[in-house]
Design an enzyme around this catalytic site. Sequence first.
Site, PDB file in Angstrom:
ATOM      1  N   HIS A 103       1.163  -0.927   2.990  1.00 39.29           N
ATOM      2  CA  HIS A 103       0.814   0.059   4.026  1.00 39.29           C
ATOM      3  C   HIS A 103       1.992   0.901   4.496  1.00 39.29           C
ATOM      4  O   HIS A 103       2.031   1.340   5.645  1.00 39.29           O
ATOM      5  CB  HIS A 103       0.175  -0.645   5.225  1.00 39.29           C
ATOM      6  N   HIS A 174      -7.290   2.762   9.253  1.00 41.21           N
ATOM      7  CA  HIS A 174      -7.546   1.334   8.992  1.00 41.21           C
ATOM      8  C   HIS A 174      -8.389   0.722  10.117  1.00 41.21           C
ATOM      9  O   HIS A 174      -7.980  -0.234  10.772  1.00 41.21           O
ATOM     10  CB  HIS A 174      -6.208   0.606   8.864  1.00 41.21           C
ATOM     11  N   GLU A 301     -12.230   1.465   4.044  1.00 38.20           N
ATOM     12  CA  GLU A 301     -11.093   2.378   4.051  1.00 38.20           C
ATOM     13  C   GLU A 301     -11.155   3.330   2.858  1.00 38.20           C
ATOM     14  O   GLU A 301     -10.959   2.922   1.723  1.00 38.20           O
ATOM     15  CB  GLU A 301      -9.788   1.593   3.988  1.00 38.20           C
TER      16      GLU A 301
END
Length: 336
Positions: A103, A174, A301
Amino acid sequence: MPNTNLPAAAVVTLRAPDGVIVRLTNLGATLMAVETPDRAGRFANILLGYDDPSDYPAAGGADPDAYLGATCGRFANRIAGAAFVLDGVRYPLSANEAPNHLHGGARNFHHAMWTIVAADDRHVTMTLHSPDGDQGYPGALDAVADFTLADDGELAIVYTAMTTRPTHVNLVSHGYFNLSGDPRNSILDHQVSIDSTHILAIDAANLPTGERLAIAGSPFDFMVARPIGSRIDGEEEQLRHAGGYNHNYLLDMAGMRPVARLHHPASGRTLIVSTDQPGLQLYSGNFLGGRFAPRSGVCLEAQHWPDSPNRPDFPITRLNPGDTYRAETRLRFGVG
């Protein structure tokens, strides 16, 4: 890694005529809450989050960092070995999920204080400057996160970015949803449908192996709506790797289109996800902790495929100077 030296975060509230309310903070360009009605007209927050930005782990909060509602970047999901080669140069990245990169790294975009450049009760635009070398990525990147709440309560999330050097970009919102409106409830009774016939196989580190798995008839087949919990605890190897669902569904590249629907039968609440992206990560919240129990929220997502910088056969995530990265996701809330 929390950043306790950040200035105080702002909170912006968007309101639609149909009563839908969305709250956001510029800490991580984060969705904090989404309030929608059930079939009886009762409103509740259907998004996992905290009431105060200071409670988020990025600001020093005590809970484990689950990226609740955050904008993840520069590259959401995982990059194997925390490195990629671009134009013959190897770029080591922050190995925040050692030995891999997750991420965007230890100080990724959801740890940053974005700048609010425009805001009213229906729309907010935030910007972030990421310097050359940030978390190991080449090029200075200027990113924009734009959130717009339409008359009917549909939330559009648009990310754009420009770079000074060739780099890789994959920005993701997210959000963890629990359409019951009560995070004490599991999401295993939620029914999900996903317009996809293949997933990326993953290994024990949740990295793609490169294999595209046909999923017809398997626990991953959601072409017809099924409860998330109906087959989540089977003995299938892919479920064991992830402790449930944490897989990228491959989407047809057909522009903006509906790709998934989430439904909570008891409340009647629905969520339809539309996107222009080539993948959709279904994550059943298997490793949530602290204030939110495992499987108390589900992520849908819209994104590029994980580890794309190391996979030339995956959809391209390279961004060159003079070009503009753009990704759009729309969340339509309703009752059905």
